[in-house]
Enzyme design. Structure first.
Site, PDB file in Angstrom:
ATOM      1  N   ARG A  72     -15.772  -0.128  27.100  1.00 25.91           N
ATOM      2  CA  ARG A  72     -16.877  -1.084  27.249  1.00 25.91           C
ATOM      3  C   ARG A  72     -18.098  -0.473  27.924  1.00 25.91           C
ATOM      4  O   ARG A  72     -19.129  -1.137  28.061  1.00 25.91           O
ATOM      5  CB  ARG A  72     -16.396  -2.317  28.024  1.00 25.91           C
ATOM      6  CG  ARG A  72     -15.347  -3.134  27.295  1.00 25.91           C
ATOM      7  CD  ARG A  72     -14.939  -4.380  28.064  1.00 25.91           C
ATOM      8  NE  ARG A  72     -14.385  -4.063  29.378  1.00 25.91           N
ATOM      9  CZ  ARG A  72     -14.957  -4.397  30.526  1.00 25.91           C
ATOM     10  NH1 ARG A  72     -16.115  -5.043  30.532  1.00 25.91           N
ATOM     11  NH2 ARG A  72     -14.383  -4.081  31.681  1.00 25.91           N
TER      12      ARG A  72
ATOM     13  N   ARG B 196     -21.302   2.337  28.375  1.00 26.03           N
ATOM     14  CA  ARG B 196     -22.378   2.671  27.441  1.00 26.03           C
ATOM     15  C   ARG B 196     -21.987   3.820  26.513  1.00 26.03           C
ATOM     16  O   ARG B 196     -22.291   3.800  25.324  1.00 26.03           O
ATOM     17  CB  ARG B 196     -23.656   2.993  28.225  1.00 26.03           C
ATOM     18  CG  ARG B 196     -24.303   1.748  28.817  1.00 26.03           C
ATOM     19  CD  ARG B 196     -25.420   2.068  29.771  1.00 26.03           C
ATOM     20  NE  ARG B 196     -24.919   2.670  31.004  1.00 26.03           N
ATOM     21  CZ  ARG B 196     -25.669   2.894  32.077  1.00 26.03           C
ATOM     22  NH1 ARG B 196     -26.948   2.565  32.064  1.00 26.03           N
ATOM     23  NH2 ARG B 196     -25.155   3.446  33.159  1.00 26.03           N
ATOM     24  N   MET B 197     -21.313   4.815  27.060  1.00 22.10           N
ATOM     25  CA  MET B 197     -20.825   5.909  26.216  1.00 22.10           C
ATOM     26  C   MET B 197     -19.578   5.490  25.455  1.00 22.10           C
ATOM     27  O   MET B 197     -19.403   5.813  24.279  1.00 22.10           O
ATOM     28  CB  MET B 197     -20.531   7.138  27.072  1.00 22.10           C
ATOM     29  CG  MET B 197     -21.752   7.964  27.418  1.00 22.10           C
ATOM     30  SD  MET B 197     -22.286   9.007  26.053  1.00 22.10           S
ATOM     31  CE  MET B 197     -21.038  10.306  26.154  1.00 22.10           C
TER      32      MET B 197
ATOM     33  N   THR C 115     -17.882  14.687  34.298  1.00 25.81           N
ATOM     34  CA  THR C 115     -18.112  15.935  35.018  1.00 25.81           C
ATOM     35  C   THR C 115     -17.430  15.874  36.381  1.00 25.81           C
ATOM     36  O   THR C 115     -16.756  14.912  36.704  1.00 25.81           O
ATOM     37  CB  THR C 115     -19.617  16.180  35.192  1.00 25.81           C
ATOM     38  OG1 THR C 115     -20.207  15.053  35.859  1.00 25.81           O
ATOM     39  CG2 THR C 115     -20.291  16.371  33.846  1.00 25.81           C
TER      40      THR C 115
ATOM     41  N   ASN D  12     -21.552  18.104  28.400  1.00 24.77           N
ATOM     42  CA  ASN D  12     -22.524  17.446  27.533  1.00 24.77           C
ATOM     43  C   ASN D  12     -22.042  17.553  26.086  1.00 24.77           C
ATOM     44  O   ASN D  12     -21.727  18.640  25.620  1.00 24.77           O
ATOM     45  CB  ASN D  12     -23.901  18.104  27.679  1.00 24.77           C
ATOM     46  CG  ASN D  12     -25.019  17.226  27.167  1.00 24.77           C
ATOM     47  OD1 ASN D  12     -24.911  16.602  26.119  1.00 24.77           O
ATOM     48  ND2 ASN D  12     -26.106  17.166  27.927  1.00 24.77           N
TER      49      ASN D  12
ATOM     50  N   HIS E 146     -32.083  12.329  34.673  1.00 26.83           N
ATOM     51  CA  HIS E 146     -31.120  11.352  34.166  1.00 26.83           C
ATOM     52  C   HIS E 146     -31.463   9.951  34.668  1.00 26.83           C
ATOM     53  O   HIS E 146     -32.244   9.785  35.610  1.00 26.83           O
ATOM     54  CB  HIS E 146     -29.694  11.716  34.603  1.00 26.83           C
ATOM     55  CG  HIS E 146     -29.089  12.824  33.804  1.00 26.83           C
ATOM     56  ND1 HIS E 146     -29.353  14.150  34.055  1.00 26.83           N
ATOM     57  CD2 HIS E 146     -28.228  12.809  32.744  1.00 26.83           C
ATOM     58  CE1 HIS E 146     -28.687  14.907  33.198  1.00 26.83           C
ATOM     59  NE2 HIS E 146     -28.003  14.121  32.390  1.00 26.83           N
ATOM     60  N   HIS E 147     -30.820   8.973  34.062  1.00 27.39           N
ATOM     61  CA  HIS E 147     -30.941   7.576  34.479  1.00 27.39           C
ATOM     62  C   HIS E 147     -30.491   7.412  35.930  1.00 27.39           C
ATOM     63  O   HIS E 147     -29.724   8.220  36.462  1.00 27.39           O
ATOM     64  CB  HIS E 147     -30.105   6.679  33.561  1.00 27.39           C
ATOM     65  CG  HIS E 147     -28.662   7.081  33.489  1.00 27.39           C
ATOM     66  ND1 HIS E 147     -27.702   6.621  34.372  1.00 27.39           N
ATOM     67  CD2 HIS E 147     -28.014   7.939  32.657  1.00 27.39           C
ATOM     68  CE1 HIS E 147     -26.530   7.143  34.081  1.00 27.39           C
ATOM     69  NE2 HIS E 147     -26.689   7.956  33.045  1.00 27.39           N
TER      70      HIS E 147
ATOM     71  N   LYS F 176     -26.606   7.458  37.348  1.00 26.53           N
ATOM     72  CA  LYS F 176     -25.743   8.648  37.324  1.00 26.53           C
ATOM     73  C   LYS F 176     -25.289   8.964  38.740  1.00 26.53           C
ATOM     74  O   LYS F 176     -26.094   8.985  39.678  1.00 26.53           O
ATOM     75  CB  LYS F 176     -26.487   9.831  36.710  1.00 26.53           C
ATOM     76  CG  LYS F 176     -25.611  11.078  36.537  1.00 26.53           C
ATOM     77  CD  LYS F 176     -26.326  12.144  35.725  1.00 26.53           C
ATOM     78  CE  LYS F 176     -25.490  13.408  35.598  1.00 26.53           C
ATOM     79  NZ  LYS F 176     -24.186  13.168  34.937  1.00 26.53           N
TER      80      LYS F 176
ATOM     81  N   GLY G  30     -23.615  18.002  35.424  1.00 23.60           N
ATOM     82  CA  GLY G  30     -22.680  19.008  34.929  1.00 23.60           C
ATOM     83  C   GLY G  30     -23.337  19.954  33.940  1.00 23.60           C
ATOM     84  O   GLY G  30     -23.014  21.145  33.890  1.00 23.60           O
ATOM     85  N   THR G  31     -24.285  19.433  33.164  1.00 28.18           N
ATOM     86  CA  THR G  31     -24.997  20.288  32.210  1.00 28.18           C
ATOM     87  C   THR G  31     -25.831  21.335  32.931  1.00 28.18           C
ATOM     88  O   THR G  31     -25.856  22.508  32.540  1.00 28.18           O
ATOM     89  CB  THR G  31     -25.898  19.431  31.300  1.00 28.18           C
ATOM     90  OG1 THR G  31     -25.084  18.480  30.601  1.00 28.18           O
ATOM     91  CG2 THR G  31     -26.638  20.289  30.289  1.00 28.18           C
TER      92      THR G  31
END
Length: 267
Positions: free
Chosen positions: A14, A16-17, A102, A128, A156-157, A160, A166-167
């Site tokens: 549920r 967003r990702m 991450t 990522n 980022h948003h 986070k 992590g990227t």
């Protein structure tokens, strides 16, 4: 091992990702969604609690999900701490994890590597899943052979949890593999405000921005005599990550070891 149909469980459906991952699995002919793991809605159908055509059952207990649905792959898009726990449980149950969270330390990765070797199955952990972001990291590593002064700015948003991302950490790690550690800037520079120059990883400065309206963005800036080189990637929505998730699910069925970073499965 490669199967015609890959049975998949999703942790965090549920979110967003996670909701994008549900759409991906439903829209991919050789994927089958057999179960979901969530904090609530135990034993309810996924289609009853979110926009979905799937009758897969939600479980609050991940071990019950595995024992009753026998998935081939777990897609985990939760939080760092939950993701670590789920990854270990999945491997212990013979389920191949594809993890987009991450926060895995070197000792965490070593422990999981031993577990994949023991079980003889694959696992993929990717900071990522956006293929463009992975290419950005690879291009940055190439550029570091010619430009040794570099800084990383990630945006980022504001929801986070971890910083730097992590990227950004993975990018710095890849650059460090081809570049000797060095101190950048003036040797006598002084931060008027602590942290103004960003975090330091092997002499590479990392800067984190958190604002509403952002999704995931990173710029790697190189400097040389009379020139700069900027390598940038922007994700404008979470659908941008799904091509990488699909690739990881397909590839994890073919490997028998832990792979950290999607760049290691892109030829």
């Amino acid at each position: 091992m490669q199967k015609d149909t890959i049975k998949i469980a999703i942790a965090g459906p549920r979110g967003r990702m996670g909701s994008e991952a549900v759409k991906l699995v439903e829209d991919t002919a050789h994927f089958e969604l057999v179960g979901a793991i969530d904090r609530t809605y135990n034993r309810e159908k996924l289609s009853d609690v979110m926009t979905s055509s799937s009758d897969a059952v939600i479980y609050t207990d991940i071990t019950e999900c595995f024992s009753e649905t026998s998935p081939d792959v777990l897609i985990d898009l939760t939080t760092p701490e939950i993701g670590k726990l789920h990854t270990k449980i999945a491997l212990e149950h013979g389920v191949r994890p594809v993890v987009g969270t991450t926060g895995f330390s070197e000792s965490d990765l070593n422990e999981l590597m031993e577990l994949t070797d023991e079980k003889g199955i694959g696992a993929i952990i990717a900071p990522n899943f956006a293929l463009g972001a992975v290419l950005m990291m690879k291009f940055s590593q190439m550029a570091a052979n010619y430009f040794t002064d570099v800084e990383i700015i990630e945006q980022h948003h504001d929801q986070k949890l971890d910083a730097p991302s992590g990227t950004a950490l993975k990018t710095a790690e890849m650059i460090s593999a081809v570049r000797e550690a060095k101190t950048q800037g003036h040797p006598d520079e002084k931060e008027i405000l602590p942290g103004a120059r960003g975090a330091d990883q092997n002499g590479i400065r990392l800067h984190s921005v958190r604002l509403p309206g952002l999704i995931a963005h990173q710029e790697v800036m190189f400097g040389g005599d009379g020139q700069t080189l900027k390598i940038r990637h922007d994700s404008y929505n979470r659908a941008s990550f799904m091509s990488g998730v699909k690739l990881a699910v397909e590839q994890v069925m073919k490997i028998d070891q832990l792979v950290y970073g999607l760049e290691n499965i892109i030829e």
